[in-house]
Design a protein around this motif. Structure first.
Motif, PDB file in Angstrom:
ATOM      1  N   LEU A   8       0.814  -1.216   0.000  1.00 31.32           N
ATOM      2  CA  LEU A   8       0.000   0.000   0.000  1.00 31.32           C
ATOM      3  C   LEU A   8       0.845   1.262   0.000  1.00 31.32           C
ATOM      4  N   GLU A   9       2.180   1.098   0.069  1.00 33.45           N
ATOM      5  CA  GLU A   9       3.124   2.217   0.091  1.00 33.45           C
ATOM      6  C   GLU A   9       2.851   3.143   1.286  1.00 33.45           C
ATOM      7  N   ILE A  10       2.507   2.546   2.414  1.00 32.24           N
ATOM      8  CA  ILE A  10       2.289   3.313   3.638  1.00 32.24           C
ATOM      9  C   ILE A  10       3.512   3.120   4.532  1.00 32.24           C
ATOM     10  N   ARG A  11       4.320   4.136   4.604  1.00 33.39           N
ATOM     11  CA  ARG A  11       5.507   4.127   5.436  1.00 33.39           C
ATOM     12  C   ARG A  11       5.422   5.298   6.415  1.00 33.39           C
ATOM     13  N   PRO A  12       6.183   5.254   7.486  1.00 33.64           N
ATOM     14  CA  PRO A  12       6.137   6.369   8.434  1.00 33.64           C
ATOM     15  C   PRO A  12       6.435   7.698   7.758  1.00 33.64           C
ATOM     16  N   ALA A  13       5.606   8.686   8.011  1.00 33.90           N
ATOM     17  CA  ALA A  13       5.832  10.001   7.422  1.00 33.90           C
ATOM     18  C   ALA A  13       7.097  10.641   7.969  1.00 33.90           C
ATOM     19  N   CYS A  14       7.508  10.239   9.170  1.00 34.06           N
ATOM     20  CA  CYS A  14       8.709  10.802   9.780  1.00 34.06           C
ATOM     21  C   CYS A  14       9.976  10.148   9.267  1.00 34.06           C
ATOM     22  N   GLY A  15       9.853   9.123   8.422  1.00 28.22           N
ATOM     23  CA  GLY A  15      11.014   8.421   7.906  1.00 28.22           C
ATOM     24  C   GLY A  15      11.291   7.152   8.695  1.00 28.22           C
ATOM     25  N   GLY A  16      12.143   6.311   8.131  1.00 30.76           N
ATOM     26  CA  GLY A  16      12.481   5.056   8.795  1.00 30.76           C
ATOM     27  C   GLY A  16      11.581   3.919   8.360  1.00 30.76           C
ATOM     28  N   ASP A  17      11.902   2.737   8.845  1.00 32.86           N
ATOM     29  CA  ASP A  17      11.122   1.551   8.517  1.00 32.86           C
ATOM     30  C   ASP A  17       9.916   1.439   9.437  1.00 32.86           C
ATOM     31  N   PRO A  18       8.819   0.876   8.933  1.00 29.92           N
ATOM     32  CA  PRO A  18       7.632   0.721   9.783  1.00 29.92           C
ATOM     33  C   PRO A  18       7.925  -0.186  10.982  1.00 29.92           C
ATOM     34  N   SER A  19       7.646   0.291  12.168  1.00 30.22           N
ATOM     35  CA  SER A  19       7.780  -0.534  13.366  1.00 30.22           C
ATOM     36  C   SER A  19       6.521  -1.381  13.528  1.00 30.22           C
ATOM     37  N   ARG A  20       6.583  -2.311  14.465  1.00 32.60           N
ATOM     38  CA  ARG A  20       5.410  -3.146  14.709  1.00 32.60           C
ATOM     39  C   ARG A  20       4.218  -2.298  15.145  1.00 32.60           C
ATOM     40  N   LEU A  21       4.481  -1.313  16.007  1.00 26.40           N
ATOM     41  CA  LEU A  21       3.394  -0.465  16.482  1.00 26.40           C
ATOM     42  C   LEU A  21       2.825   0.384  15.338  1.00 26.40           C
ATOM     43  N   PHE A  22       3.685   0.856  14.450  1.00 29.60           N
ATOM     44  CA  PHE A  22       3.200   1.624  13.306  1.00 29.60           C
ATOM     45  C   PHE A  22       2.309   0.759  12.415  1.00 29.60           C
ATOM     46  N   GLN A  23       2.700  -0.481  12.214  1.00 26.54           N
ATOM     47  CA  GLN A  23       1.890  -1.400  11.416  1.00 26.54           C
ATOM     48  C   GLN A  23       0.516  -1.607  12.054  1.00 26.54           C
ATOM     49  N   VAL A  24       0.508  -1.731  13.370  1.00 32.62           N
ATOM     50  CA  VAL A  24      -0.763  -1.898  14.076  1.00 32.62           C
ATOM     51  C   VAL A  24      -1.636  -0.665  13.910  1.00 32.62           C
ATOM     52  N   ALA A  25      -1.031   0.525  14.052  1.00 36.47           N
ATOM     53  CA  ALA A  25      -1.799   1.771  13.950  1.00 36.47           C
ATOM     54  C   ALA A  25      -2.430   1.920  12.572  1.00 36.47           C
ATOM     55  N   VAL A  26      -1.662   1.673  11.529  1.00 37.44           N
ATOM     56  CA  VAL A  26      -2.199   1.803  10.177  1.00 37.44           C
ATOM     57  C   VAL A  26      -3.286   0.757   9.930  1.00 37.44           C
ATOM     58  N   THR A  27      -3.074  -0.446  10.442  1.00 40.60           N
ATOM     59  CA  THR A  27      -4.087  -1.492  10.287  1.00 40.60           C
ATOM     60  C   THR A  27      -5.390  -1.095  10.976  1.00 40.60           C
ATOM     61  N   VAL A  28      -5.277  -0.505  12.171  1.00 42.02           N
ATOM     62  CA  VAL A  28      -6.475  -0.039  12.883  1.00 42.02           C
ATOM     63  C   VAL A  28      -7.203   1.012  12.051  1.00 42.02           C
ATOM     64  N   TRP A  29      -6.460   1.923  11.445  1.00 44.65           N
ATOM     65  CA  TRP A  29      -7.084   2.934  10.595  1.00 44.65           C
ATOM     66  C   TRP A  29      -7.764   2.298   9.380  1.00 44.65           C
ATOM     67  N   ILE A  30      -7.137   1.308   8.801  1.00 44.10           N
ATOM     68  CA  ILE A  30      -7.737   0.636   7.639  1.00 44.10           C
ATOM     69  C   ILE A  30      -9.024  -0.084   8.038  1.00 44.10           C
ATOM     70  N   VAL A  31      -8.973  -0.779   9.164  1.00 46.09           N
ATOM     71  CA  VAL A  31     -10.178  -1.473   9.646  1.00 46.09           C
ATOM     72  C   VAL A  31     -11.288  -0.468   9.943  1.00 46.09           C
ATOM     73  N   PHE A  32     -10.918   0.639  10.581  1.00 45.48           N
ATOM     74  CA  PHE A  32     -11.914   1.675  10.875  1.00 45.48           C
ATOM     75  C   PHE A  32     -12.517   2.235   9.590  1.00 45.48           C
ATOM     76  N   THR A  33     -11.693   2.434   8.573  1.00 42.01           N
ATOM     77  CA  THR A  33     -12.192   2.945   7.290  1.00 42.01           C
ATOM     78  C   THR A  33     -13.197   1.977   6.670  1.00 42.01           C
TER      79      THR A  33
END
Length: 411
Positions: A8-33
């Protein structure tokens, strides 16, 4: 999960590799959507503002009064009805779904812009994830009802981002757009114009006028003028009636009723001048465009929700990104943790309607939790701005935070 986010090309806007917590946060947003999309299809009328927008567009083409209150109180400008017309031609469930996803996508995009370019903080993928989750907790109610508030917030962020890039015409355009949705975003434009009058004032007036003239491409001038006149009459008449508002008026009512209307008007105007003065004060002392933009955004949302017109529960989604940022900022060692946490907790608690219904009979002040929470945030923001020079920034953020060559506040 990491491969899924990369696809989905969703990477942290602040830079760096997606952490586990970042993956969870984006997944929660996708589920909410997905969930709000299902809700939009299953219930395109109940607890859903889309039906009012669709009705307004249909009434525009029928050359009928859009503001007589018959169709769920359409409150928006004629230009909005025209732009909304292609969506209004779709079947009700499909149009409701697309509208809901437009709002969520625009809001999520604005959050990523805030992290990448605007909000000053020591950002890491984990902190960005916490920010995204906190914003969702604080703003879900406004998104759920499919109102325009999150879209308005996104357009203001787009305008601020354009100012950062010195793209003044685009900034004026993005700041003019939400005024034709709900009139009150004019406060955001005026605060920014106060900081950059030479670059924004004329451009904004031209953009505002050009958008206002857009309906002339669809109807004769007499019809367009009639709709604008009806909008003005509605704004100055029936729409002045208070219903489920939560602002400083609410606090006044709870503490020492009745509210003196002339005195409250003076309070609105004086606090608006104070907000502008504080923004100019920050402009004079700021060494960072991120700090200045964040301060202006915070002052606008705080004044709008406390003293502006039409601050319903759903409108308080405007403050969610700012209170979430305050909490994240204070986790990195900044002062004011108690104030930041209280501002976030009070606004979230107030968004839960069951809490007010349960406690209000014995505690009338509970109706004012929202304005109290926003007031706490405003105090925190001013205090935090005084100590911004001591806030530690990551070395890789220094280029983002420094004022670019030629970017000087207008006088």
């Amino acid at each position: 999960m990491n491969k899924y986010l990369k696809a989905l090309e969703i990477r942290p806007a602040c830079g760096g590799d997606p952490s586990r917590l970042f993956q969870v946060a984006v997944t929660v947003w996708i589920v909410f959507t997905i969930v709000v999309g299902v809700k939009a299809v299953a219930s395109p009328v109940k607890h859903n503002s889309y039906y009012a927008f669709q009705a307004g567009a249909h009434l525009w083409w029928a050359e009928q009064d859009m503001y007589d209150g018959t169709f769920n109180e359409f409150r928006y400008g004629p230009a909005f009805a025209v732009v909304f017309s292609p969506l209004a031609q779709l079947p009700l469930p499909l149009g409701s779904l697309i509208w809901m996803w437009i709002n969520v996508t625009a809001f999520f995009w604005s959050l990523r812009i805030l992290v990448r370019d605007i909000l000053p903080a020591t950002w890491t993928p984990d902190r960005e994830a916490v920010f995204l989750l906190l914003v969702l907790v604080a703003s879900y109610r406004g998104i759920w009802s499919a109102q325009t508030n999150t879209l308005i917030f996104a357009t203001v962020v787009a305008g601020i981002h354009a100012i950062q890039q010195q793209r003044w015409t685009w900034a004026a355009f993005w700041l003019a757009v939400p005024v034709h949705i709900k009139i009150w975003p004019v406060a955001a434009a005026l605060l920014l114009i106060a900081c950059w009058p030479r670059q924004l004032a004329v451009r904004w007036v031209c953009a505002l006028s050009a958008i206002a003239l857009w309906p002339l491409t669809t109807k004769w001038p007499g019809v367009v003028l009639a709709r604008y006149h009806e909008w003005y009459q509605a704004l100055s008449g029936p729409m002045q009636v208070r219903h489920d508002y939560r602002d400083m008026w609410t606090l006044w009512e709870a503490v020492c009723p009745p509210v003196d209307k002339p005195a409250y008007l003076v309070l609105q105007l004086s606090t608006a001048l104070l907000a502008a003065a504080l923004c100019l004060w920050q402009q004079r002392r700021s060494t960072s465009q991120s700090q200045l933009m964040t301060f202006v955004l915070g002052m606008w949302t705080a004044w709008q929700l406390l003293f502006g017109p039409g601050s319903e529960r759903a409108t308080f989604s405007l403050i969610a990104p700012l209170t979430a940022w305050a909490v994240v900022t204070c986790t990195s060692g900044s002062r004011g943790r108690t104030l930041a946490g209280a501002a976030f907790a009070l606004t979230v608690l107030a968004s839960i309607g069951q809490v007010e219904r349960l406690l209000r009979p014995s505690m009338p002040i509970v109706a004012a939790l929202h304005p109290i929470g926003v007031s706490v945030f405003a105090v925190w923001l001013v205090m935090h701005a005084r100590h911004w020079q001591s806030v530690q920034q990551q070395p890789e953020q220094s280029e983002r935070l420094a004022l670019p060559a030629g970017w000087a506040p207008a006088t």
